[in-house]
Design a protein around this motif. Structure first.
Motif, PDB file in Angstrom:
ATOM      1  N   PHE A 205     -44.758  12.798 109.277  1.00 47.55           N
ATOM      2  CA  PHE A 205     -46.168  13.028 108.969  1.00 47.55           C
ATOM      3  C   PHE A 205     -46.317  13.743 107.630  1.00 47.55           C
ATOM      4  O   PHE A 205     -47.111  13.322 106.777  1.00 47.55           O
ATOM      5  N   TYR A 206     -45.543  14.792 107.426  1.00 51.72           N
ATOM      6  CA  TYR A 206     -45.649  15.540 106.172  1.00 51.72           C
ATOM      7  C   TYR A 206     -45.124  14.729 104.983  1.00 51.72           C
ATOM      8  O   TYR A 206     -45.632  14.869 103.864  1.00 51.72           O
ATOM      9  N   GLN A 207     -44.128  13.886 105.215  1.00 53.43           N
ATOM     10  CA  GLN A 207     -43.673  13.038 104.113  1.00 53.43           C
ATOM     11  C   GLN A 207     -44.754  12.032 103.733  1.00 53.43           C
ATOM     12  O   GLN A 207     -44.941  11.736 102.542  1.00 53.43           O
ATOM     13  N   GLY A 208     -45.451  11.525 104.707  1.00 50.85           N
ATOM     14  CA  GLY A 208     -46.584  10.642 104.416  1.00 50.85           C
ATOM     15  C   GLY A 208     -47.658  11.360 103.612  1.00 50.85           C
ATOM     16  O   GLY A 208     -48.210  10.813 102.652  1.00 50.85           O
ATOM     17  N   GLU A 209     -47.958  12.609 103.994  1.00 50.22           N
ATOM     18  CA  GLU A 209     -48.921  13.405 103.241  1.00 50.22           C
ATOM     19  C   GLU A 209     -48.453  13.613 101.801  1.00 50.22           C
ATOM     20  O   GLU A 209     -49.241  13.555 100.857  1.00 50.22           O
ATOM     21  N   GLU A 210     -47.163  13.849 101.642  1.00 51.62           N
ATOM     22  CA  GLU A 210     -46.598  14.050 100.303  1.00 51.62           C
ATOM     23  C   GLU A 210     -46.732  12.794  99.448  1.00 51.62           C
ATOM     24  O   GLU A 210     -47.098  12.860  98.268  1.00 51.62           O
TER      25      GLU A 210
END
Length: 293
Positions: A205-210
């Motif tokens: 999820f956080y990699q997608g946000e990044e």
């Protein structure tokens, strides 16, 4: 075809039925690579062919591993087969190490050799004067041609650091789950293995946000020269490996819930744990060489 249905203690080696899955898997991979190559070259039918190939690959793998699980639960495998599985997993992880080594090597070569040469160091003096006069070799760079335009990099001490902590925590939880399995603590096993799956999902999820932040606000894309290409190839393939690892961990969680493993016989769990620790180690290298340095 030869089939020997052996008990776990037998000295004969289990030979499975002839399988159609390797053949179908090869076709699925070919369709997938044909689709992604065509998509990258802006061929109209490339994108749907790619997703069809992905769906076909997932279907083949699901059916293939279903057969393996059925054979394992049915008691077809003995110690010799277990040893073969372990050797196969070791060689598979070694191939993955070489896969990432190629991309890390490309990053190292670009930073330590190609850019300084284009900037006029060593044998690159003539190239710098004739082709790229005034180009200063500094990292990060989109090359002397400013491919993709100006961009900003992602600070290491924001989401990348958070994702590092998440993956390190997931390595701890999967280890605790492994010890719980060997100790016969079923509830603890399911809790900590479930936490590992959740942490894997949180990382993605956080990699997608990044990625969204990089594309929309920093103008950092796959087309941002050598930095953008190496950044997204390394972090993107790692994200793919985290996705596969998370799916495998979820499958293992369901198998644990069904009581498929014992204290002595749980190689499938160990194989996925090995893979997950490999993913953790690769990310530490990425965090250091891609984000920090």
């Amino acid at each position: 075809m030869a089939q020997v249905h052996a008990s776990p203690d037998a000295n004969v080696y289990y030979v499975p039925h002839s399988s159609r899955w390797p053949f179908l898997g090869s076709i699925a991979l070919f369709v997938t690579m044909l689709g992604v190559a065509s998509w990258l070259n802006e061929v109209s039918w490339g994108k749907p062919v790619f997703f069809f190939g992905i769906a076909l690959t997932i279907g083949v793998l699901a059916a293939w591993f279903t057969d393996v699980v059925r054979e394992s639960v049915g008691g077809s495998y003995n110690k010799q087969v277990d040893t073969s599985f372990r050797m196969g997993m070791v060689w598979f992880i070694f191939s993955e190490v070489m896969f990432f080594a190629a991309f890390f090597g490309a990053l190292f070569y670009a930073r330590q050799f190609a850019l300084p040469w284009l900037g006029g160091e060593g044998d690159g003096v003539a190239t710098n004067n004739l082709l790229w006069d005034g180009f200063a070799s500094a990292w990060p760079s989109n090359g002397p041609g400013a491919v993709g335009g100006q961009f900003q990099t992602i600070p290491a001490w924001g989401l990348p650091l958070l994702n590092t902590l998440i993956l390190l925590a997931s390595g701890v939880t999967v280890t605790i789950a492994h010890h719980a399995l060997k100790a016969g603590h079923r509830k603890q096993l399911l809790v900590f293995l479930g936490l590992t799956v959740a942490l894997g999902c949180l990382f993605l999820f956080y990699q997608g946000e990044e990625y969204i932040h990089a594309y929309k606000e920093l103008n950092l894309t796959l087309g941002s020269g050598i930095y953008g290409s190496t950044f997204f190839m390394l972090t993107g393939f790692h994200g793919l490996h985290v996705t596969l690892g998370t799916i495998m961990l979820a499958v293992i969680w369901f198998r644990c819930a069904k009581g498929h493993f014992t204290k002595e016989n749980h190689f499938a769990f160990e194989a996925v744990a090995w893979y997950w620790h490999f993913v953790d180690v690769v990310w530490l290298g990425l965090f250091l060489f891609v984000y920090v340095l």
